[in-house]
Design an enzyme around this catalytic site. Structure first.
Site, PDB file in Angstrom:
ATOM      1  N   ASP A 143      79.013 -37.951  34.802  1.00  0.00           N
ATOM      2  CA  ASP A 143      79.598 -38.597  33.629  1.00  0.00           C
ATOM      3  C   ASP A 143      80.397 -37.622  32.773  1.00  0.00           C
ATOM      4  O   ASP A 143      81.533 -37.913  32.382  1.00  0.00           O
ATOM      5  CB  ASP A 143      78.504 -39.260  32.794  1.00  0.00           C
ATOM      6  CG  ASP A 143      77.978 -40.537  33.431  1.00  0.00           C
ATOM      7  OD1 ASP A 143      78.460 -40.918  34.514  1.00  0.00           O
ATOM      8  OD2 ASP A 143      77.077 -41.165  32.845  1.00  0.00           O
ATOM      9  N   ARG A 173      69.439 -33.211  19.249  1.00  0.00           N
ATOM     10  CA  ARG A 173      70.857 -33.481  18.985  1.00  0.00           C
ATOM     11  C   ARG A 173      71.461 -32.625  17.882  1.00  0.00           C
ATOM     12  O   ARG A 173      72.597 -32.159  18.013  1.00  0.00           O
ATOM     13  CB  ARG A 173      71.065 -34.974  18.690  1.00  0.00           C
ATOM     14  CG  ARG A 173      70.691 -35.922  19.823  1.00  0.00           C
ATOM     15  CD  ARG A 173      70.975 -35.348  21.167  1.00  0.00           C
ATOM     16  NE  ARG A 173      70.811 -36.301  22.262  1.00  0.00           N
ATOM     17  CZ  ARG A 173      70.618 -35.958  23.516  1.00  0.00           C
ATOM     18  NH1 ARG A 173      70.564 -34.675  23.836  1.00  0.00           N
ATOM     19  NH2 ARG A 173      70.493 -36.857  24.459  1.00  0.00           N
ATOM     20  N   ASP A 224      72.265 -41.813  20.039  1.00  0.00           N
ATOM     21  CA  ASP A 224      72.771 -40.445  20.120  1.00  0.00           C
ATOM     22  C   ASP A 224      74.164 -40.283  19.535  1.00  0.00           C
ATOM     23  O   ASP A 224      74.491 -39.242  18.954  1.00  0.00           O
ATOM     24  CB  ASP A 224      72.748 -39.955  21.570  1.00  0.00           C
ATOM     25  CG  ASP A 224      71.367 -39.474  21.985  1.00  0.00           C
ATOM     26  OD1 ASP A 224      70.535 -39.220  21.096  1.00  0.00           O
ATOM     27  OD2 ASP A 224      71.124 -39.342  23.195  1.00  0.00           O
ATOM     28  N   SER A 276      68.040 -43.949  33.430  1.00  0.00           N
ATOM     29  CA  SER A 276      68.664 -42.719  32.936  1.00  0.00           C
ATOM     30  C   SER A 276      67.590 -41.819  32.354  1.00  0.00           C
ATOM     31  O   SER A 276      66.573 -42.288  31.836  1.00  0.00           O
ATOM     32  CB  SER A 276      69.722 -43.037  31.877  1.00  0.00           C
ATOM     33  OG  SER A 276      69.126 -43.617  30.737  1.00  0.00           O
TER      34      SER A 276
END
Length: 409
Positions: free
Chosen positions: A19, A99, A128, A182
């Site tokens: 990705d 993050r 996110d 995922s």
């Protein structure tokens, strides 16, 4: 959508996976800009050098691959654990807390390289994107943010694969079909979401769990460990001092062995929808129990209860992406003040999915055995004083009771 003409250089959060490799090429094609890649080692357990080779094949000149494990645990995980932060009662915020560090380093690299934009690979449905971008803007109010999943026209996995093949991006056989779920991983946790996990009524298959053995298959003999603390942070295991990242890695191994830290959760995303996630936080689950154990003898009741009142707000701020907000920093200052005497050692029993505190001691303990013993002790506590204490606390209850019964005291 970002102004294509204005972007000259962008710093991409790059994993080296399919990705983000597609995103890298898409940035080059769509924006015609120079791309700087940044790959962070947060303890996800993957070899990162392939990311360098893939970036080089795509013509990238400035490639950053950095080991941030110690900073991650020391400056993000540990401050969060001082607060005993859990979102919606049980989630230990493993993805959320990673993050802001990634975003901080992206902004720093943008400044170092003269980039005028940053880019992440988060989708337009999840949390996110919010966490990354709130952090970006807090650290650089004028930065340009590129969010490909909100901009590009790809409608399917097949379209992404076609773009990759047309641009000579290697697509392995296992990436040609839809992944069953995922995965996001770092030193604190692993999270699995999507696809076969989307129905919350269906139990997750055991192969989803990657960091822990099944509790049923864990050892039949309990194991006792001791975690040492200084001012609220874990500093040792079984008397051996360890760096923050090494300590968490060691706790992860204990948790893996004993099947500790599994969680199947339906949570409320900040963007408004509910989602189901399967999480593993082996070392963090042990650490939380240990920290609460040492606080139980070192924190005053008022401080402890106030911390518990503040914690849901603190956890929500982290979950929603407000790590760099003034209110989180204010709460952190209060939490850190509370940890001044949170020093000592906690013994835990690890057994088939559980971690229980079985002993705790501290040079700053507020626990007074003479005060609580059933035997008469030579201490300044007169049991007769309790009568007046109770009567004063009962006064308002007596008054409302008298009113209810239309009587008088």
């Amino acid at each position: 959508m970002s102004d294509k003409k204005s972007i000259k250089k962008v710093v991409l959060a790059y994993s080296g996976g399919l990705d983000t490799s597609i995103i890298l090429k898409w940035l080059q094609v769509t924006y015609g800009c120079e791309v700087v890649t940044f790959t962070a080692d947060l303890g996800q357990g993957e070899e990162l050098e392939p990311a360098r080779r893939k970036a080089e094949l795509l013509g990238i000149q400035q490639i950053y691959i950095e080991d941030l494990r110690e900073e991650f645990v020391r400056d993000y995980v540990f401050p969060m654990f001082r607060a005993n932060a859990v979102y919606e009662g049980i989630y230990l915020l493993g993805t959320s807390i990673a993050r802001p560090l990634i975003a901080k380093r992206q902004i720093e690299i943008a400044h170092e390289t003269g980039a005028d934009a940053v880019c992440h690979g988060a989708t337009g449905k999840g949390n996110d994107q919010v966490r990354f971008e709130l952090s970006y803007y807090a650290l650089d109010p004028n930065i340009t943010v590129v969010a490909p999943w909100r901009e590009w026209d790809f409608k399917s996995r097949t379209a992404l694969i076609d773009f990759a093949e047309k641009n000579q991006i290697l697509v392995t056989k296992d990436k040609r079909g839809d992944a069953p779920f995922s995965v996001d991983a770092n030193l604190l946790h692993t999270s699995s979401e999507g696809k076969l996990l989307e129905d919350p009524a269906v139990e997750a298959p055991d192969y989803v769990y990657q960091r822990t053995v099944s509790p049923e298959d864990a050892p039949n003999t309990p194991e006792i460990i001791e975690v040492g603390f200084e001012k609220g942070d874990a500093v040792s295991i079984n008397g051996e001092r360890l760096s923050p990242a090494t300590l968490l890695t060691t706790l992860n191994e204990y948790g893996r062995k004993h099947g500790i830290g599994r969680l199947d959760l339906v949570e409320n995303r900040y963007v408004g929808m509910k989602s189901r996630g399967v999480y593993e936080t082996p070392g963090g689950t042990i650490l939380l129990q240990a920290h609460r154990g040492i606080e139980s003898i070192t924190l005053d009741r008022g401080a402890a209860h106030l911390k518990d009142e503040l914690m849901p707000k603190y956890a929500e701020l982290i979950y929603n992406g407000f790590w760099f907000s003034p209110e989180r920093e204010m709460l952190q200052a209060a939490i850190d003040k509370s940890q001044e005497f949170v020093t000592g050692a906690v013994r835990l029993k690890l057994y088939k999915g559980s971690a229980h505190v079985v002993g705790r001691e501290s040079p700053f303990s507020l626990y007074n055995q003479e005060l609580v013993t059933f035997e008469e002790g030579a201490v300044a506590y007169d049991q007769h004083d309790a009568a007046g204490f109770i009567k004063l606390n009962a006064l308002r209850l007596r008054l409302t009771g008298a009113r209810r019964n239309k009587g008088t005291l």
